[in-house]
Motif scaffolding. Sequence first.
Motif, PDB file in Angstrom:
ATOM      1  N   HIS A  90     -75.875 -23.285  24.272  1.00  0.00           N
ATOM      2  CA  HIS A  90     -74.416 -23.274  24.274  1.00  0.00           C
ATOM      3  C   HIS A  90     -73.935 -24.333  25.258  1.00  0.00           C
ATOM      4  CE1 HIS A  90     -73.216 -19.111  22.514  1.00  0.00           C
ATOM      5  NE2 HIS A  90     -74.179 -19.687  21.819  1.00  0.00           N
ATOM      6  N   PRO A  91     -73.304 -25.405  24.760  1.00  0.00           N
ATOM      7  CA  PRO A  91     -72.775 -26.439  25.662  1.00  0.00           C
ATOM      8  C   PRO A  91     -71.450 -26.005  26.285  1.00  0.00           C
ATOM      9  CG  PRO A  91     -72.523 -27.097  23.366  1.00  0.00           C
ATOM     10  CD  PRO A  91     -73.197 -25.765  23.360  1.00  0.00           C
ATOM     11  N   TRP A  92     -71.268 -26.400  27.543  1.00  0.00           N
ATOM     12  CA  TRP A  92     -70.041 -26.143  28.298  1.00  0.00           C
ATOM     13  C   TRP A  92     -69.492 -27.468  28.781  1.00  0.00           C
ATOM     14  CZ3 TRP A  92     -67.918 -21.390  28.442  1.00  0.00           C
ATOM     15  CH2 TRP A  92     -68.725 -20.344  27.994  1.00  0.00           C
ATOM     16  N   VAL A  93     -68.248 -27.772  28.428  1.00  0.00           N
ATOM     17  CA  VAL A  93     -67.597 -29.023  28.825  1.00  0.00           C
ATOM     18  C   VAL A  93     -66.658 -28.740  29.985  1.00  0.00           C
ATOM     19  CG1 VAL A  93     -66.035 -30.871  28.101  1.00  0.00           C
ATOM     20  CG2 VAL A  93     -67.696 -29.968  26.501  1.00  0.00           C
ATOM     21  N   ILE A  94     -66.737 -29.583  31.000  1.00  0.00           N
ATOM     22  CA  ILE A  94     -65.826 -29.511  32.137  1.00  0.00           C
ATOM     23  C   ILE A  94     -64.845 -30.666  32.006  1.00  0.00           C
ATOM     24  CG2 ILE A  94     -65.617 -29.542  34.653  1.00  0.00           C
ATOM     25  CD1 ILE A  94     -67.257 -27.157  33.498  1.00  0.00           C
ATOM     26  N   THR A  95     -63.551 -30.348  32.119  1.00  0.00           N
ATOM     27  CA  THR A  95     -62.511 -31.370  31.997  1.00  0.00           C
ATOM     28  C   THR A  95     -61.540 -31.280  33.165  1.00  0.00           C
ATOM     29  OG1 THR A  95     -60.822 -30.086  30.830  1.00  0.00           O
ATOM     30  CG2 THR A  95     -62.587 -31.035  29.482  1.00  0.00           C
ATOM     31  N   ASP A  96     -60.696 -32.302  33.275  1.00  0.00           N
ATOM     32  CA  ASP A  96     -59.560 -32.207  34.182  1.00  0.00           C
ATOM     33  C   ASP A  96     -58.474 -31.408  33.463  1.00  0.00           C
ATOM     34  OD1 ASP A  96     -58.308 -33.982  32.379  1.00  0.00           O
ATOM     35  OD2 ASP A  96     -58.574 -35.712  33.686  1.00  0.00           O
ATOM     36  N   GLU A  97     -57.314 -31.259  34.083  1.00  0.00           N
ATOM     37  CA  GLU A  97     -56.252 -30.439  33.481  1.00  0.00           C
ATOM     38  C   GLU A  97     -55.664 -31.050  32.209  1.00  0.00           C
ATOM     39  OE1 GLU A  97     -53.928 -27.701  36.362  1.00  0.00           O
ATOM     40  OE2 GLU A  97     -53.950 -29.713  37.260  1.00  0.00           O
ATOM     41  N   GLU A  98     -55.861 -32.346  31.996  1.00  0.00           N
ATOM     42  CA  GLU A  98     -55.365 -32.995  30.782  1.00  0.00           C
ATOM     43  C   GLU A  98     -56.376 -32.918  29.642  1.00  0.00           C
ATOM     44  OE1 GLU A  98     -55.038 -34.776  33.891  1.00  0.00           O
ATOM     45  OE2 GLU A  98     -53.123 -33.736  34.003  1.00  0.00           O
ATOM     46  N   GLY A  99     -57.531 -32.320  29.891  1.00  0.00           N
ATOM     47  CA  GLY A  99     -58.542 -32.192  28.841  1.00  0.00           C
ATOM     48  C   GLY A  99     -59.500 -33.367  28.749  1.00  0.00           C
ATOM     49  N   ASN A 100     -59.484 -34.260  29.735  1.00  0.00           N
ATOM     50  CA  ASN A 100     -60.408 -35.394  29.746  1.00  0.00           C
ATOM     51  C   ASN A 100     -61.779 -34.934  30.212  1.00  0.00           C
ATOM     52  OD1 ASN A 100     -58.415 -37.427  29.040  1.00  0.00           O
ATOM     53  ND2 ASN A 100     -57.576 -37.041  31.070  1.00  0.00           N
ATOM     54  N   ALA A 101     -62.776 -35.125  29.376  1.00  0.00           N
ATOM     55  CA  ALA A 101     -64.124 -34.635  29.673  1.00  0.00           C
ATOM     56  C   ALA A 101     -64.714 -35.317  30.889  1.00  0.00           C
ATOM     57  CB  ALA A 101     -65.029 -34.839  28.464  1.00  0.00           C
ATOM     58  N   TRP A 102     -65.297 -34.505  31.764  1.00  0.00           N
ATOM     59  CA  TRP A 102     -66.035 -35.012  32.916  1.00  0.00           C
ATOM     60  C   TRP A 102     -67.527 -34.979  32.631  1.00  0.00           C
ATOM     61  CZ3 TRP A 102     -63.772 -32.701  38.072  1.00  0.00           C
ATOM     62  CH2 TRP A 102     -62.482 -33.203  38.276  1.00  0.00           C
ATOM     63  N   THR A 103     -67.995 -33.829  32.150  1.00  0.00           N
ATOM     64  CA  THR A 103     -69.428 -33.667  31.931  1.00  0.00           C
ATOM     65  C   THR A 103     -69.693 -32.463  31.030  1.00  0.00           C
ATOM     66  OG1 THR A 103     -71.563 -33.587  33.074  1.00  0.00           O
ATOM     67  CG2 THR A 103     -69.825 -32.200  33.959  1.00  0.00           C
ATOM     68  N   ILE A 104     -70.932 -32.361  30.569  1.00  0.00           N
ATOM     69  CA  ILE A 104     -71.361 -31.226  29.744  1.00  0.00           C
ATOM     70  C   ILE A 104     -72.572 -30.588  30.403  1.00  0.00           C
ATOM     71  CG2 ILE A 104     -72.449 -30.578  27.550  1.00  0.00           C
ATOM     72  CD1 ILE A 104     -70.612 -32.423  26.135  1.00  0.00           C
ATOM     73  N   TYR A 105     -72.601 -29.260  30.398  1.00  0.00           N
ATOM     74  CA  TYR A 105     -73.726 -28.512  30.942  1.00  0.00           C
ATOM     75  C   TYR A 105     -74.254 -27.542  29.900  1.00  0.00           C
ATOM     76  CZ  TYR A 105     -72.215 -30.097  35.530  1.00  0.00           C
ATOM     77  OH  TYR A 105     -71.865 -30.873  36.597  1.00  0.00           O
ATOM     78  N   TYR A 106     -75.551 -27.301  29.973  1.00  0.00           N
ATOM     79  CA  TYR A 106     -76.193 -26.233  29.215  1.00  0.00           C
ATOM     80  C   TYR A 106     -76.779 -25.264  30.234  1.00  0.00           C
ATOM     81  CZ  TYR A 106     -76.077 -28.769  24.771  1.00  0.00           C
ATOM     82  OH  TYR A 106     -75.677 -29.407  23.628  1.00  0.00           O
ATOM     83  N   ALA A 107     -76.783 -23.992  29.903  1.00  0.00           N
ATOM     84  CA  ALA A 107     -77.415 -22.998  30.769  1.00  0.00           C
ATOM     85  C   ALA A 107     -78.931 -23.137  30.685  1.00  0.00           C
ATOM     86  CB  ALA A 107     -76.991 -21.598  30.343  1.00  0.00           C
ATOM     87  N   ASP A 108     -79.613 -22.761  31.771  1.00  0.00           N
ATOM     88  CA  ASP A 108     -81.070 -22.743  31.804  1.00  0.00           C
ATOM     89  C   ASP A 108     -81.548 -21.336  31.448  1.00  0.00           C
ATOM     90  OD1 ASP A 108     -81.253 -25.394  32.679  1.00  0.00           O
ATOM     91  OD2 ASP A 108     -81.069 -24.801  34.774  1.00  0.00           O
ATOM     92  N   ALA A 109     -82.863 -21.185  31.323  1.00  0.00           N
ATOM     93  CA  ALA A 109     -83.435 -19.865  31.046  1.00  0.00           C
ATOM     94  C   ALA A 109     -83.189 -18.921  32.224  1.00  0.00           C
ATOM     95  CB  ALA A 109     -84.927 -19.987  30.756  1.00  0.00           C
ATOM     96  N   GLN A 110     -83.106 -19.473  33.429  1.00  0.00           N
ATOM     97  CA  GLN A 110     -82.783 -18.690  34.620  1.00  0.00           C
ATOM     98  C   GLN A 110     -81.299 -18.890  34.930  1.00  0.00           C
ATOM     99  OE1 GLN A 110     -85.060 -16.704  36.163  1.00  0.00           O
ATOM    100  NE2 GLN A 110     -86.385 -17.302  34.475  1.00  0.00           N
TER     101      GLN A 110
END
Length: 122
Positions: A90-110
């Motif tokens: 499951h990808p998670w996108v982090i953005t600023d308040e205007e919705g501009n993408a900063w980065t994407i993270y995936y969860a690890d097994a831990q």
Amino acid sequence: MNTAVTPGKFAALAVSAFWMIVAPAALAQRLHPAEMAGIKSAIGAATKITFVNGSTQAIQVYWIDYNGNRVLYQTLAPGEEYGLNTYLHHPWVITDEEGNAWTIYYADAQPRRVIVTKPEPD
């Protein structure tokens, strides 16, 4: 010259006016390259991820759903954190308040704790 507005012309004008208002705001949002490539969630094992806003501005945490769409989960002020149950793939996108993408993270097994900082300009 016939300038009468028929119901069909009215509908077309209404749609055009709608896109003139909405499209610029939508186009202003900067997508992450992975979003443009069509990433989306897939089935995976359960896990946990915690996002910590280590930046000096508010951030938004979005889940990318099974269709590749952003789903807003949380807005975090500087210093705030948000933990959630999620799944591998499951990808998670982090953005600023205007919705501009900063980065994407995936969860690890831990369980994973991510400190988010503002990316350096290109």
